[in-house]
Design a protein around this motif. Structure first.
Motif, PDB file in Angstrom:
ATOM      1  N   ALA A   9       0.837  -1.205   0.000  1.00 42.17           N
ATOM      2  CA  ALA A   9       0.000   0.000   0.000  1.00 42.17           C
ATOM      3  C   ALA A   9       0.871   1.254   0.000  1.00 42.17           C
ATOM      4  CB  ALA A   9      -0.895  -0.007   1.236  1.00 42.17           C
ATOM      5  N   ILE A  10       0.504   2.202  -0.864  1.00 43.73           N
ATOM      6  CA  ILE A  10       1.253   3.466  -0.938  1.00 43.73           C
ATOM      7  C   ILE A  10       0.278   4.640  -0.892  1.00 43.73           C
ATOM      8  CG2 ILE A  10       2.921   4.877  -2.240  1.00 43.73           C
ATOM      9  CD1 ILE A  10       3.881   2.434  -3.688  1.00 43.73           C
ATOM     10  N   ASP A  11       0.560   5.587  -0.010  1.00 38.01           N
ATOM     11  CA  ASP A  11      -0.214   6.831   0.023  1.00 38.01           C
ATOM     12  C   ASP A  11       0.725   8.015  -0.134  1.00 38.01           C
ATOM     13  OD1 ASP A  11      -2.872   5.950   0.356  1.00 38.01           O
ATOM     14  OD2 ASP A  11      -2.530   5.574   2.497  1.00 38.01           O
ATOM     15  N   GLY A  12       0.121   9.157  -0.403  1.00 37.23           N
ATOM     16  CA  GLY A  12       0.916  10.384  -0.500  1.00 37.23           C
ATOM     17  C   GLY A  12       0.172  11.419  -1.319  1.00 37.23           C
ATOM     18  N   ARG A 120     -11.148  -3.146  -2.899  1.00 42.08           N
ATOM     19  CA  ARG A 120     -10.884  -4.437  -2.217  1.00 42.08           C
ATOM     20  C   ARG A 120     -11.248  -5.601  -3.122  1.00 42.08           C
ATOM     21  NH1 ARG A 120     -13.316  -2.665   3.565  1.00 42.08           N
ATOM     22  NH2 ARG A 120     -11.500  -1.537   4.339  1.00 42.08           N
ATOM     23  N   LYS A 121     -12.337  -5.427  -3.873  1.00 38.58           N
ATOM     24  CA  LYS A 121     -12.785  -6.478  -4.788  1.00 38.58           C
ATOM     25  C   LYS A 121     -11.754  -6.686  -5.906  1.00 38.58           C
ATOM     26  CE  LYS A 121     -17.119  -7.560  -6.958  1.00 38.58           C
ATOM     27  NZ  LYS A 121     -18.349  -6.905  -7.392  1.00 38.58           N
ATOM     28  N   MET A 122     -11.235  -5.579  -6.416  1.00 33.06           N
ATOM     29  CA  MET A 122     -10.231  -5.653  -7.484  1.00 33.06           C
ATOM     30  C   MET A 122      -8.977  -6.383  -7.028  1.00 33.06           C
ATOM     31  SD  MET A 122      -9.725  -2.100  -9.469  1.00 33.06           S
ATOM     32  CE  MET A 122     -10.973  -1.468 -10.541  1.00 33.06           C
ATOM     33  N   ALA A 123      -8.621  -6.197  -5.750  1.00 32.22           N
ATOM     34  CA  ALA A 123      -7.367  -6.768  -5.229  1.00 32.22           C
ATOM     35  C   ALA A 123      -7.542  -8.195  -4.722  1.00 32.22           C
ATOM     36  CB  ALA A 123      -6.841  -5.889  -4.095  1.00 32.22           C
ATOM     37  N   GLU A 124      -8.804  -8.602  -4.576  1.00 27.80           N
ATOM     38  CA  GLU A 124      -9.085  -9.896  -3.956  1.00 27.80           C
ATOM     39  C   GLU A 124      -8.347 -11.048  -4.637  1.00 27.80           C
ATOM     40  OE1 GLU A 124     -13.184 -10.171  -2.563  1.00 27.80           O
ATOM     41  OE2 GLU A 124     -13.065 -12.282  -3.127  1.00 27.80           O
ATOM     42  N   GLY A 125      -7.658 -11.817  -3.830  1.00 30.86           N
ATOM     43  CA  GLY A 125      -6.977 -13.009  -4.341  1.00 30.86           C
ATOM     44  C   GLY A 125      -5.735 -12.712  -5.166  1.00 30.86           C
ATOM     45  N   LYS A 126      -5.310 -11.461  -5.171  1.00 33.15           N
ATOM     46  CA  LYS A 126      -4.146 -11.115  -6.012  1.00 33.15           C
ATOM     47  C   LYS A 126      -3.005 -10.598  -5.144  1.00 33.15           C
ATOM     48  CE  LYS A 126      -6.875  -9.562  -9.977  1.00 33.15           C
ATOM     49  NZ  LYS A 126      -8.194  -9.131  -9.459  1.00 33.15           N
ATOM     50  N   ASN A 127      -1.789 -10.699  -5.673  1.00 35.71           N
ATOM     51  CA  ASN A 127      -0.667  -9.971  -5.096  1.00 35.71           C
ATOM     52  C   ASN A 127      -0.756  -8.599  -5.739  1.00 35.71           C
ATOM     53  OD1 ASN A 127       0.454 -12.218  -3.734  1.00 35.71           O
ATOM     54  ND2 ASN A 127       1.272 -12.926  -5.692  1.00 35.71           N
ATOM     55  N   ASP A 134      -5.854   6.855   0.929  1.00 35.72           N
ATOM     56  CA  ASP A 134      -6.364   6.202   2.147  1.00 35.72           C
ATOM     57  C   ASP A 134      -6.089   4.697   2.128  1.00 35.72           C
ATOM     58  OD1 ASP A 134      -8.015   5.588   0.024  1.00 35.72           O
ATOM     59  OD2 ASP A 134      -9.864   5.676   1.187  1.00 35.72           O
ATOM     60  N   ILE A 135      -5.106   4.288   1.343  1.00 38.25           N
ATOM     61  CA  ILE A 135      -4.854   2.846   1.212  1.00 38.25           C
ATOM     62  C   ILE A 135      -4.255   2.287   2.501  1.00 38.25           C
ATOM     63  CG2 ILE A 135      -3.837   1.034  -0.248  1.00 38.25           C
ATOM     64  CD1 ILE A 135      -5.781   2.986  -1.691  1.00 38.25           C
ATOM     65  N   THR A 136      -3.289   3.020   3.069  1.00 41.60           N
ATOM     66  CA  THR A 136      -2.611   2.519   4.279  1.00 41.60           C
ATOM     67  C   THR A 136      -3.466   2.708   5.539  1.00 41.60           C
ATOM     68  OG1 THR A 136      -1.542   4.667   4.642  1.00 41.60           O
ATOM     69  CG2 THR A 136      -0.334   3.067   3.323  1.00 41.60           C
ATOM     70  N   THR A 137      -4.465   3.584   5.449  1.00 43.04           N
ATOM     71  CA  THR A 137      -5.264   3.891   6.643  1.00 43.04           C
ATOM     72  C   THR A 137      -6.646   3.241   6.644  1.00 43.04           C
ATOM     73  OG1 THR A 137      -5.965   5.909   5.518  1.00 43.04           O
ATOM     74  CG2 THR A 137      -4.149   6.130   7.107  1.00 43.04           C
ATOM     75  N   VAL A 138      -7.242   3.089   5.448  1.00 42.88           N
ATOM     76  CA  VAL A 138      -8.630   2.603   5.381  1.00 42.88           C
ATOM     77  C   VAL A 138      -8.792   1.343   4.517  1.00 42.88           C
ATOM     78  CG1 VAL A 138     -10.990   3.196   4.650  1.00 42.88           C
ATOM     79  CG2 VAL A 138      -9.560   4.939   5.733  1.00 42.88           C
ATOM     80  N   PRO A 194      -9.299  11.272   5.381  1.00 45.01           N
ATOM     81  CA  PRO A 194      -8.360  12.250   4.810  1.00 45.01           C
ATOM     82  C   PRO A 194      -6.992  11.642   4.576  1.00 45.01           C
ATOM     83  CG  PRO A 194      -8.608  12.601   7.175  1.00 45.01           C
ATOM     84  CD  PRO A 194      -9.600  11.535   6.804  1.00 45.01           C
ATOM     85  N   LEU A 195      -6.228  12.294   3.693  1.00 52.14           N
ATOM     86  CA  LEU A 195      -4.853  11.848   3.468  1.00 52.14           C
ATOM     87  C   LEU A 195      -4.059  12.122   4.740  1.00 52.14           C
ATOM     88  CD1 LEU A 195      -2.333  11.078   1.763  1.00 52.14           C
ATOM     89  CD2 LEU A 195      -2.166  13.490   1.141  1.00 52.14           C
ATOM     90  N   LYS A 196      -3.494  11.080   5.307  1.00 52.49           N
ATOM     91  CA  LYS A 196      -2.616  11.271   6.464  1.00 52.49           C
ATOM     92  C   LYS A 196      -1.595  10.143   6.515  1.00 52.49           C
ATOM     93  CE  LYS A 196      -5.500   9.126   9.953  1.00 52.49           C
ATOM     94  NZ  LYS A 196      -6.759   9.279  10.579  1.00 52.49           N
ATOM     95  N   ARG A 197      -0.525  10.449   7.204  1.00 54.41           N
ATOM     96  CA  ARG A 197       0.556   9.480   7.277  1.00 54.41           C
ATOM     97  C   ARG A 197       0.234   8.471   8.369  1.00 54.41           C
ATOM     98  NH1 ARG A 197       6.457  11.710   8.952  1.00 54.41           N
ATOM     99  NH2 ARG A 197       7.320   9.694   9.501  1.00 54.41           N
ATOM    100  N   ALA A 198       0.084   7.209   7.998  1.00 57.32           N
ATOM    101  CA  ALA A 198      -0.178   6.173   9.010  1.00 57.32           C
ATOM    102  C   ALA A 198       1.095   6.030   9.849  1.00 57.32           C
ATOM    103  CB  ALA A 198      -0.500   4.847   8.332  1.00 57.32           C
TER     104      ALA A 198
END
Ligand code: DC
Length: 226
Positions: A9-12, A120-127, A134-138, A194-198
């Motif tokens: 996961a990458i945010d910024g 989440r559905k798109m990523a399901e079962g995949k690397n 908000d990927i790292t937080t939510v 909101p965008l924030k640093r986890a």
């Protein structure tokens, strides 16, 4: 969440290098690449096509529940193709007329809930490697590795300007500055996700780093045991 495969996961903020780095890592590690910003952009485009005001929350939420977004990343050419309801909109979603409104629609709670479900559905079962705000937080707070990429605003404005120029999208540097300043504020001060640093995200200031240097740092962290 039924995600069993490792997620990166990458945010910024805009222009911090998320897309460039995520694409390179996706290619090197054979990961499914998900550009979540492209999904919010596709929704903003759909609203534009239908003549819906970005401030009309009720209508925006309604179309967000019935939207078909597909992302196809071709590692060999580093090209991401974005399909909205079956049509290739990869170039249209990058236009200033979309960028201008995307943060406004991304503030809506129900829109975010819908997008998180799709992601989440798109990523399901995949690397997979996902990038956004908000990927790292939510979306995937328990991701295998989490990164927060950052850079000084002047550097991010310069990068975005050159990127648009490279894509032959005519835009003034002052407009890019206005857009980045507006989106930085809107994305980081909104009420929902909101965008924030986890706290547990690896922070990388890319201001004075080359793309290769950032890729190297990220790869090193991915290879480290959690
Ligand atoms: O990454 P980008 O600049 O293409 O994203 C466009 C906008 O979408 C960004 O200004 C805020 C919104 N966004 C978001 O709210 N959450 C995400 N996970 C990704 C993008």
């Amino acid at each position: 969440m039924t995600q069993l495969k490792p997620i990166i996961a990458i945010d910024g903020p805009a222009g911090s290098g998320k897309s460039t780095i995520a694409k390179r890592i996706a290619k090197k590690c054979d990961l499914f690449y998900i550009d979540t910003g492209a999904m919010y952009r596709a929704l903003a485009l759909k609203a534009k096509h239908l003549g819906i005001d970005p401030e009309n929350n009720v209508a925006i939420v309604k179309i967000s529940k019935n939207i078909n977004i597909e992302l196809k990343y071709e590692a060999a050419s580093s090209k991401l193709t974005v399909f909205l309801d079956g049509k290739d909109v990869s170039e249209e979603i990058r236009k200033p007329s979309i960028t201008e409104h995307v943060s406004t629609i991304a503030k809506i709670k129900e829109v975010r809930e819908q997008m998180v479900l799709l992601q989440r559905k798109m990523a399901e079962g995949k690397n997979a490697i996902l990038e956004g705000r908000d990927i790292t937080t939510v979306v995937f707070p328990d991701a295998y590795k989490k990164f927060y990429l950052d850079a000084d605003p002047e550097e991010r404005i310069k990068r975005r300007f050159l990127e648009l120029k490279d894509k032959k999208i005519a835009v003034d540097e002052a407009i890019v500055q206005k857009d980045i300043t507006f989106r930085d504020k809107t994305d980081s001060t909104r009420e929902h996700a909101p965008l924030k640093r986890a706290q547990d995200a690896i922070y990388i200031d890319t201001t004075h780093l080359s793309i290769d240097e950032v890729v190297c740092r990220v790869l090193k962290e991915i290879q480290k045991k959690p």
